[in-house]
Enzyme design. Structure first.
Site, PDB file in Angstrom:
ATOM      1  N   GLY A  10       0.841  -1.211   0.000  1.00 62.26           N
ATOM      2  CA  GLY A  10       0.000   0.000   0.000  1.00 62.26           C
ATOM      3  C   GLY A  10       0.864   1.243   0.000  1.00 62.26           C
ATOM      4  O   GLY A  10       1.855   1.317   0.717  1.00 62.26           O
ATOM      5  N   ARG A  71       1.039  -5.090  -5.298  1.00 61.02           N
ATOM      6  CA  ARG A  71       1.175  -6.247  -4.417  1.00 61.02           C
ATOM      7  C   ARG A  71       1.370  -7.444  -5.351  1.00 61.02           C
ATOM      8  O   ARG A  71       0.631  -7.593  -6.322  1.00 61.02           O
ATOM      9  CB  ARG A  71      -0.079  -6.438  -3.571  1.00 61.02           C
ATOM     10  CG  ARG A  71      -0.393  -5.256  -2.641  1.00 61.02           C
ATOM     11  CD  ARG A  71      -1.472  -5.623  -1.649  1.00 61.02           C
ATOM     12  NE  ARG A  71      -2.065  -4.451  -1.022  1.00 61.02           N
ATOM     13  CZ  ARG A  71      -1.575  -3.834   0.049  1.00 61.02           C
ATOM     14  NH1 ARG A  71      -0.461  -4.261   0.606  1.00 61.02           N
ATOM     15  NH2 ARG A  71      -2.190  -2.787   0.580  1.00 61.02           N
ATOM     16  N   ASP A 102       5.066  -5.112   5.757  1.00 61.14           N
ATOM     17  CA  ASP A 102       5.608  -6.448   6.050  1.00 61.14           C
ATOM     18  C   ASP A 102       5.728  -7.345   4.812  1.00 61.14           C
ATOM     19  O   ASP A 102       6.657  -8.146   4.715  1.00 61.14           O
ATOM     20  CB  ASP A 102       4.842  -7.138   7.193  1.00 61.14           C
ATOM     21  CG  ASP A 102       3.345  -7.107   7.006  1.00 61.14           C
ATOM     22  OD1 ASP A 102       2.877  -6.633   5.947  1.00 61.14           O
ATOM     23  OD2 ASP A 102       2.634  -7.576   7.912  1.00 61.14           O
ATOM     24  N   ASP A 126      -0.020   2.090   8.414  1.00 57.39           N
ATOM     25  CA  ASP A 126      -0.558   1.285   9.519  1.00 57.39           C
ATOM     26  C   ASP A 126       0.242   1.364  10.823  1.00 57.39           C
ATOM     27  O   ASP A 126      -0.269   1.019  11.876  1.00 57.39           O
ATOM     28  CB  ASP A 126      -0.645  -0.190   9.101  1.00 57.39           C
ATOM     29  CG  ASP A 126      -1.580  -0.406   7.928  1.00 57.39           C
ATOM     30  OD1 ASP A 126      -2.471   0.435   7.723  1.00 57.39           O
ATOM     31  OD2 ASP A 126      -1.417  -1.413   7.212  1.00 57.39           O
ATOM     32  N   ASP A 128       2.563  -0.619  11.710  1.00 58.50           N
ATOM     33  CA  ASP A 128       2.544  -1.991  12.231  1.00 58.50           C
ATOM     34  C   ASP A 128       3.875  -2.722  12.070  1.00 58.50           C
ATOM     35  O   ASP A 128       3.924  -3.944  12.053  1.00 58.50           O
ATOM     36  CB  ASP A 128       1.430  -2.794  11.541  1.00 58.50           C
ATOM     37  CG  ASP A 128       1.625  -2.875  10.035  1.00 58.50           C
ATOM     38  OD1 ASP A 128       2.471  -2.139   9.490  1.00 58.50           O
ATOM     39  OD2 ASP A 128       0.932  -3.672   9.386  1.00 58.50           O
ATOM     40  N   GLY A 169      -5.669   0.455   9.140  1.00 57.35           N
ATOM     41  CA  GLY A 169      -4.640  -0.044  10.055  1.00 57.35           C
ATOM     42  C   GLY A 169      -4.411  -1.533   9.886  1.00 57.35           C
ATOM     43  O   GLY A 169      -3.609  -2.125  10.588  1.00 57.35           O
ATOM     44  N   ARG A 170      -5.163  -2.137   8.976  1.00 57.40           N
ATOM     45  CA  ARG A 170      -5.118  -3.591   8.757  1.00 57.40           C
ATOM     46  C   ARG A 170      -5.392  -4.289  10.083  1.00 57.40           C
ATOM     47  O   ARG A 170      -6.518  -4.263  10.539  1.00 57.40           O
ATOM     48  CB  ARG A 170      -3.774  -4.020   8.165  1.00 57.40           C
ATOM     49  CG  ARG A 170      -3.853  -5.376   7.481  1.00 57.40           C
ATOM     50  CD  ARG A 170      -2.524  -5.761   6.870  1.00 57.40           C
ATOM     51  NE  ARG A 170      -2.185  -4.982   5.711  1.00 57.40           N
ATOM     52  CZ  ARG A 170      -2.504  -5.330   4.477  1.00 57.40           C
ATOM     53  NH1 ARG A 170      -3.156  -6.426   4.242  1.00 57.40           N
ATOM     54  NH2 ARG A 170      -2.162  -4.585   3.464  1.00 57.40           N
TER      55      ARG A 170
END
Ligand code: F6P
Length: 317
Positions: A10, A71, A102, A126, A128, A169-170
Protein backbone atom coordinates in the site's frame (compact mmCIF):
# COMPACT_ATOMS: atom_id res chain seq x y z
CA UNK A 1 27.59 0.74 -6.03
CA UNK A 2 24.63 0.32 -8.34
CA UNK A 3 21.56 0.57 -6.11
CA UNK A 4 17.90 -0.09 -6.97
CA UNK A 5 15.00 1.47 -5.08
CA UNK A 6 11.37 0.34 -5.11
CA UNK A 7 8.12 0.93 -3.26
CA UNK A 8 5.76 -1.95 -2.69
CA UNK A 9 2.46 -2.74 -0.94
CA UNK A 10 0.00 0.00 0.00
CA UNK A 11 1.33 3.45 -0.84
CA UNK A 12 2.04 5.83 2.02
CA UNK A 13 2.63 9.60 2.12
CA UNK A 14 6.35 10.18 2.52
CA UNK A 15 7.41 7.38 0.18
CA UNK A 16 8.46 10.03 -2.36
CA UNK A 17 10.53 11.84 0.25
CA UNK A 18 12.24 8.54 1.00
CA UNK A 19 12.92 7.73 -2.68
CA UNK A 20 14.45 11.20 -2.99
CA UNK A 21 16.66 10.67 0.06
CA UNK A 22 17.89 7.30 -1.22
CA UNK A 23 18.65 8.66 -4.69
CA UNK A 24 20.33 11.85 -3.49
CA UNK A 25 22.36 10.15 -0.75
CA UNK A 26 23.56 7.46 -3.15
CA UNK A 27 24.44 9.90 -5.93
CA UNK A 28 26.31 12.11 -3.44
CA UNK A 29 28.53 9.10 -2.67
CA UNK A 30 29.23 8.39 -6.34
CA UNK A 31 26.79 5.49 -6.69
CA UNK A 32 24.44 4.89 -9.60
CA UNK A 33 20.77 4.56 -8.69
CA UNK A 34 17.93 2.83 -10.52
CA UNK A 35 14.25 3.53 -9.89
CA UNK A 36 12.24 0.33 -10.14
CA UNK A 37 8.64 0.93 -11.16
CA UNK A 38 5.60 -0.88 -9.70
CA UNK A 39 7.28 -2.73 -6.87
CA UNK A 40 8.44 -6.34 -7.16
CA UNK A 41 6.11 -6.81 -10.16
CA UNK A 42 8.03 -4.13 -12.06
CA UNK A 43 11.32 -5.66 -10.97
CA UNK A 44 10.30 -9.04 -12.39
CA UNK A 45 9.17 -7.33 -15.60
CA UNK A 46 12.37 -5.29 -15.90
CA UNK A 47 10.89 -1.82 -15.36
CA UNK A 48 14.13 -0.20 -14.25
CA UNK A 49 15.33 3.31 -15.11
CA UNK A 50 18.56 5.00 -14.08
CA UNK A 51 17.83 8.10 -11.99
CA UNK A 52 19.59 11.45 -11.84
CA UNK A 53 19.19 14.10 -9.12
CA UNK A 54 16.62 15.80 -11.30
CA UNK A 55 14.41 12.72 -11.51
CA UNK A 56 13.59 13.16 -7.83
CA UNK A 57 13.14 16.94 -7.88
CA UNK A 58 9.79 18.38 -6.82
CA UNK A 59 8.49 15.16 -5.29
CA UNK A 60 9.31 15.59 -1.62
CA UNK A 61 6.00 17.18 -0.71
CA UNK A 62 3.70 14.88 -2.67
CA UNK A 63 1.77 11.84 -1.46
CA UNK A 64 1.69 8.54 -3.33
CA UNK A 65 4.84 7.19 -4.92
CA UNK A 66 6.33 8.32 -8.23
CA UNK A 67 7.61 4.77 -8.67
CA UNK A 68 4.15 3.26 -8.43
CA UNK A 69 3.49 0.25 -6.26
CA UNK A 70 1.89 -3.19 -6.45
CA UNK A 71 1.18 -6.25 -4.42
CA UNK A 72 2.65 -9.40 -5.94
CA UNK A 73 1.60 -12.54 -4.01
CA UNK A 74 3.43 -14.65 -6.62
CA UNK A 75 6.73 -13.30 -5.25
CA UNK A 76 6.52 -16.09 -2.67
CA UNK A 77 7.52 -18.51 -5.44
CA UNK A 78 11.25 -18.95 -5.96
CA UNK A 79 10.81 -19.19 -9.73
CA UNK A 80 9.27 -15.70 -9.77
CA UNK A 81 11.98 -14.29 -7.51
CA UNK A 82 14.58 -15.84 -9.79
CA UNK A 83 13.23 -13.62 -12.60
CA UNK A 84 13.79 -10.62 -10.34
CA UNK A 85 17.35 -11.72 -9.56
CA UNK A 86 17.99 -12.16 -13.30
CA UNK A 87 16.85 -8.57 -13.93
CA UNK A 88 19.13 -7.28 -11.19
CA UNK A 89 22.04 -9.20 -12.72
CA UNK A 90 21.20 -7.86 -16.16
CA UNK A 91 21.43 -4.29 -14.82
CA UNK A 92 24.44 -5.22 -12.69
CA UNK A 93 22.66 -3.94 -9.58
CA UNK A 94 24.36 -4.77 -6.28
CA UNK A 95 21.74 -3.79 -3.80
CA UNK A 96 18.09 -2.89 -3.27
CA UNK A 97 16.27 -0.49 -0.97
CA UNK A 98 12.71 -1.79 -0.51
CA UNK A 99 10.22 0.70 0.94
CA UNK A 100 6.94 -0.74 2.24
CA UNK A 101 5.28 -2.86 4.89
CA UNK A 102 5.61 -6.45 6.05
CA UNK A 103 4.91 -7.99 2.61
CA UNK A 104 7.70 -5.82 1.20
CA UNK A 105 9.99 -6.95 4.02
CA UNK A 106 9.28 -10.60 3.27
CA UNK A 107 10.25 -10.04 -0.37
CA UNK A 108 13.43 -8.23 0.69
CA UNK A 109 14.33 -11.06 3.06
CA UNK A 110 13.89 -13.70 0.37
CA UNK A 111 16.07 -11.73 -2.07
CA UNK A 112 18.70 -11.33 0.66
CA UNK A 113 18.66 -15.13 1.06
CA UNK A 114 19.25 -15.39 -2.70
CA UNK A 115 22.39 -13.27 -2.41
CA UNK A 116 21.03 -9.78 -3.19
CA UNK A 117 21.89 -7.04 -0.69
CA UNK A 118 18.59 -5.63 0.58
CA UNK A 119 17.50 -3.04 3.12
CA UNK A 120 13.85 -2.67 4.21
CA UNK A 121 12.46 0.77 4.98
CA UNK A 122 9.11 0.97 6.85
CA UNK A 123 6.60 2.74 4.59
CA UNK A 124 2.96 2.14 5.55
CA UNK A 125 0.17 4.16 7.12
CA UNK A 126 -0.56 1.28 9.52
CA UNK A 127 2.40 1.77 11.91
CA UNK A 128 2.54 -1.99 12.23
CA UNK A 129 6.28 -2.56 11.83
CA UNK A 130 7.49 -3.21 15.36
CA UNK A 131 11.17 -2.59 14.58
CA UNK A 132 10.46 1.13 14.23
CA UNK A 133 8.52 3.37 16.61
CA UNK A 134 6.89 5.00 13.59
CA UNK A 135 6.45 4.08 9.95
CA UNK A 136 6.59 6.55 7.07
CA UNK A 137 3.00 7.64 6.32
CA UNK A 138 1.49 7.10 9.75
CA UNK A 139 1.73 10.74 10.81
CA UNK A 140 0.02 11.95 7.63
CA UNK A 141 -2.74 9.34 7.82
CA UNK A 142 -3.28 10.28 11.46
CA UNK A 143 -3.64 13.93 10.47
CA UNK A 144 -6.14 13.02 7.76
CA UNK A 145 -8.16 10.86 10.14
CA UNK A 146 -8.19 13.59 12.79
CA UNK A 147 -9.35 16.20 10.31
CA UNK A 148 -12.20 13.93 9.18
CA UNK A 149 -13.23 12.97 12.73
CA UNK A 150 -13.29 16.65 13.79
CA UNK A 151 -15.67 17.33 10.90
CA UNK A 152 -17.87 14.38 11.79
CA UNK A 153 -18.00 15.66 15.37
CA UNK A 154 -19.50 18.96 14.13
CA UNK A 155 -22.39 17.28 12.39
CA UNK A 156 -22.86 14.62 15.09
CA UNK A 157 -23.17 17.30 17.72
CA UNK A 158 -25.59 19.40 15.68
CA UNK A 159 -27.87 16.39 15.14
CA UNK A 160 -27.30 14.78 18.54
CA UNK A 161 -26.07 11.64 16.85
CA UNK A 162 -23.60 8.92 17.53
CA UNK A 163 -20.90 8.65 14.86
CA UNK A 164 -19.05 5.40 14.31
CA UNK A 165 -15.87 6.03 12.34
CA UNK A 166 -13.84 3.19 10.89
CA UNK A 167 -10.18 3.91 10.26
CA UNK A 168 -7.56 1.80 8.48
CA UNK A 169 -4.64 -0.04 10.05
CA UNK A 170 -5.12 -3.59 8.76
CA UNK A 171 -4.65 -5.47 12.07
CA UNK A 172 -2.93 -2.66 13.95
CA UNK A 173 -4.95 -0.34 16.19
CA UNK A 174 -2.57 2.63 16.22
CA UNK A 175 -4.49 4.81 13.77
CA UNK A 176 -7.68 4.27 15.79
CA UNK A 177 -6.00 4.72 19.15
CA UNK A 178 -4.07 7.87 18.27
CA UNK A 179 -6.86 9.53 16.28
CA UNK A 180 -9.41 8.62 18.95
CA UNK A 181 -7.31 10.27 21.64
CA UNK A 182 -6.55 13.32 19.52
CA UNK A 183 -10.25 13.84 18.71
CA UNK A 184 -11.65 13.07 22.16
CA UNK A 185 -13.59 9.99 21.05
CA UNK A 186 -15.87 8.52 23.70
CA UNK A 187 -14.98 4.98 22.61
CA UNK A 188 -11.95 3.54 20.85
CA UNK A 189 -12.17 -0.02 19.62
CA UNK A 190 -9.10 -1.84 18.33
CA UNK A 191 -7.78 -5.38 18.21
CA UNK A 192 -6.12 -4.66 21.52
CA UNK A 193 -9.29 -3.52 23.30
CA UNK A 194 -11.62 -5.93 21.46
CA UNK A 195 -15.29 -5.13 20.86
CA UNK A 196 -17.57 -5.74 23.83
CA UNK A 197 -20.82 -4.89 22.07
CA UNK A 198 -23.05 -5.25 25.10
CA UNK A 199 -20.89 -2.90 27.17
CA UNK A 200 -20.73 -0.37 24.33
CA UNK A 201 -24.50 -0.33 23.82
CA UNK A 202 -25.21 0.00 27.55
CA UNK A 203 -22.69 2.77 27.96
CA UNK A 204 -24.05 4.71 24.98
CA UNK A 205 -27.58 4.39 26.37
CA UNK A 206 -26.41 5.76 29.74
CA UNK A 207 -24.69 8.66 28.02
CA UNK A 208 -27.84 9.45 26.12
CA UNK A 209 -29.96 9.31 29.27
CA UNK A 210 -27.44 11.60 30.97
CA UNK A 211 -28.04 14.17 28.24
CA UNK A 212 -24.78 13.90 26.29
CA UNK A 213 -25.52 15.36 22.87
CA UNK A 214 -23.36 13.13 20.78
CA UNK A 215 -20.87 10.28 20.89
CA UNK A 216 -17.86 9.47 18.76
CA UNK A 217 -16.78 5.86 18.37
CA UNK A 218 -13.50 5.27 16.52
CA UNK A 219 -12.97 1.68 15.44
CA UNK A 220 -10.21 -0.10 13.53
CA UNK A 221 -11.06 -1.82 10.26
CA UNK A 222 -11.49 -5.62 10.17
CA UNK A 223 -13.29 -5.74 13.53
CA UNK A 224 -16.97 -5.64 12.63
CA UNK A 225 -19.50 -4.41 10.06
CA UNK A 226 -19.81 -0.80 11.18
CA UNK A 227 -23.07 -0.19 9.27
CA UNK A 228 -24.68 -3.08 11.12
CA UNK A 229 -23.23 -1.83 14.41
CA UNK A 230 -24.74 1.61 13.73
CA UNK A 231 -28.18 0.02 13.32
CA UNK A 232 -27.80 -1.80 16.64
CA UNK A 233 -26.66 1.37 18.40
CA UNK A 234 -29.62 3.25 16.99
CA UNK A 235 -32.19 0.68 18.06
CA UNK A 236 -30.76 0.28 21.56
CA UNK A 237 -29.19 3.51 22.77
CA UNK A 238 -31.59 6.27 21.89
CA UNK A 239 -29.01 7.96 19.67
CA UNK A 240 -29.52 8.25 15.95
CA UNK A 241 -26.36 6.69 14.63
CA UNK A 242 -24.33 6.95 11.41
CA UNK A 243 -21.30 4.96 10.35
CA UNK A 244 -18.52 6.39 8.19
CA UNK A 245 -15.68 4.38 6.71
CA UNK A 246 -12.80 6.77 6.07
CA UNK A 247 -11.17 4.36 3.61
CA UNK A 248 -8.51 5.21 1.06
CA UNK A 249 -8.56 8.96 1.71
CA UNK A 250 -6.23 8.04 4.61
CA UNK A 251 -3.56 6.88 2.17
CA UNK A 252 -3.23 10.14 0.22
CA UNK A 253 -2.18 13.73 0.73
CA UNK A 254 0.96 15.75 1.24
CA UNK A 255 3.20 14.18 3.87
CA UNK A 256 3.50 15.92 7.21
CA UNK A 257 6.89 17.32 8.24
CA UNK A 258 7.24 14.34 10.62
CA UNK A 259 6.86 11.89 7.73
CA UNK A 260 9.24 13.87 5.50
CA UNK A 261 11.88 13.95 8.23
CA UNK A 262 11.50 10.25 9.02
CA UNK A 263 11.67 9.41 5.30
CA UNK A 264 14.81 11.49 4.81
CA UNK A 265 16.56 9.98 7.85
CA UNK A 266 15.69 6.39 6.98
CA UNK A 267 16.46 6.74 3.25
CA UNK A 268 19.95 8.12 3.93
CA UNK A 269 20.54 5.51 6.66
CA UNK A 270 19.63 2.69 4.25
CA UNK A 271 22.29 3.90 1.82
CA UNK A 272 24.87 4.24 4.61
CA UNK A 273 24.22 0.64 5.65
CA UNK A 274 24.64 -0.62 2.09
CA UNK A 275 28.00 1.17 1.91
CA UNK A 276 29.03 -0.69 5.07
CA UNK A 277 28.14 -3.96 3.34
CA UNK A 278 25.07 -4.59 5.50
CA UNK A 279 22.17 -6.57 4.07
CA UNK A 280 18.93 -8.20 5.19
CA UNK A 281 18.10 -5.54 7.75
CA UNK A 282 15.15 -3.24 8.32
CA UNK A 283 15.86 0.35 9.29
CA UNK A 284 13.81 2.20 11.85
CA UNK A 285 13.78 4.85 14.50
CA UNK A 286 13.63 3.66 18.09
CA UNK A 287 13.59 6.25 20.88
CA UNK A 288 14.45 8.78 18.17
CA UNK A 289 17.66 6.95 17.26
CA UNK A 290 18.34 5.17 13.99
CA UNK A 291 18.29 1.42 14.39
CA UNK A 292 18.83 -1.56 12.06
CA UNK A 293 17.12 -4.87 12.88
CA UNK A 294 17.49 -8.12 10.93
CA UNK A 295 14.40 -8.35 8.70
CA UNK A 296 13.70 -11.85 9.98
CA UNK A 297 13.47 -10.46 13.50
CA UNK A 298 11.50 -7.38 12.41
CA UNK A 299 8.88 -9.64 10.84
CA UNK A 300 8.33 -11.65 14.00
CA UNK A 301 8.53 -8.80 16.51
CA UNK A 302 5.24 -7.98 18.15
CA UNK A 303 4.40 -4.34 18.85
CA UNK A 304 4.12 -3.63 22.53
CA UNK A 305 0.46 -3.03 23.16
CA UNK A 306 0.02 0.68 23.80
CA UNK A 307 -0.41 0.17 27.52
CA UNK A 308 0.06 3.79 28.58
CA UNK A 309 -2.20 5.19 25.85
CA UNK A 310 -4.92 2.62 26.52
CA UNK A 311 -4.86 3.55 30.23
CA UNK A 312 -5.05 7.20 29.29
CA UNK A 313 -8.16 6.53 27.20
CA UNK A 314 -9.88 4.85 30.14
CA UNK A 315 -9.28 7.95 32.29
CA UNK A 316 -10.16 10.78 29.95
CA UNK A 317 -12.76 9.58 27.45
O1 F6P B 1 -1.39 -1.39 4.54
C1 F6P B 1 -2.03 -0.20 4.21
C2 F6P B 1 -3.51 -0.45 4.01
O2 F6P B 1 -4.10 0.78 3.63
C3 F6P B 1 -4.25 -1.04 5.19
O3 F6P B 1 -4.56 -0.09 6.16
C4 F6P B 1 -5.44 -1.64 4.51
O4 F6P B 1 -5.98 -2.71 5.27
C5 F6P B 1 -4.85 -2.15 3.21
O5 F6P B 1 -3.70 -1.37 2.96
C6 F6P B 1 -5.75 -2.05 2.02
O6 F6P B 1 -5.09 -2.67 0.95
P1 F6P B 1 -5.46 -2.53 -0.58
O7 F6P B 1 -4.87 -1.24 -1.07
O8 F6P B 1 -4.80 -3.71 -1.22
O9 F6P B 1 -6.94 -2.54 -0.67
Amino acid sequence: MRIGVLTSGGDAPGMNACIRAVVRAALASGDQVFGIYDGYRGLVEGKLVEFTRKDVSEILNYGGTILGTARLPEFQYEAVRKLAVDQLKKYDIDALVCIGGDGTYTGALRLHEMGIKTIGVPGTIDNDIASSDYTIGFSTALNTACEAIDKLRDTSSSHQRCSIIEVMGRHCGDLALYSGICCGAEYIITNETGLDKEKLLKSLKENRLNGRRHAIVVISENITDVYQLAKEVESYSGYECRATILGYIQRGGNPTPEDRLLAARLGKYAVDLLHEGTSGVAVGVVDNKLKATPIEEALTMVSEPNVELNKLVQKIS
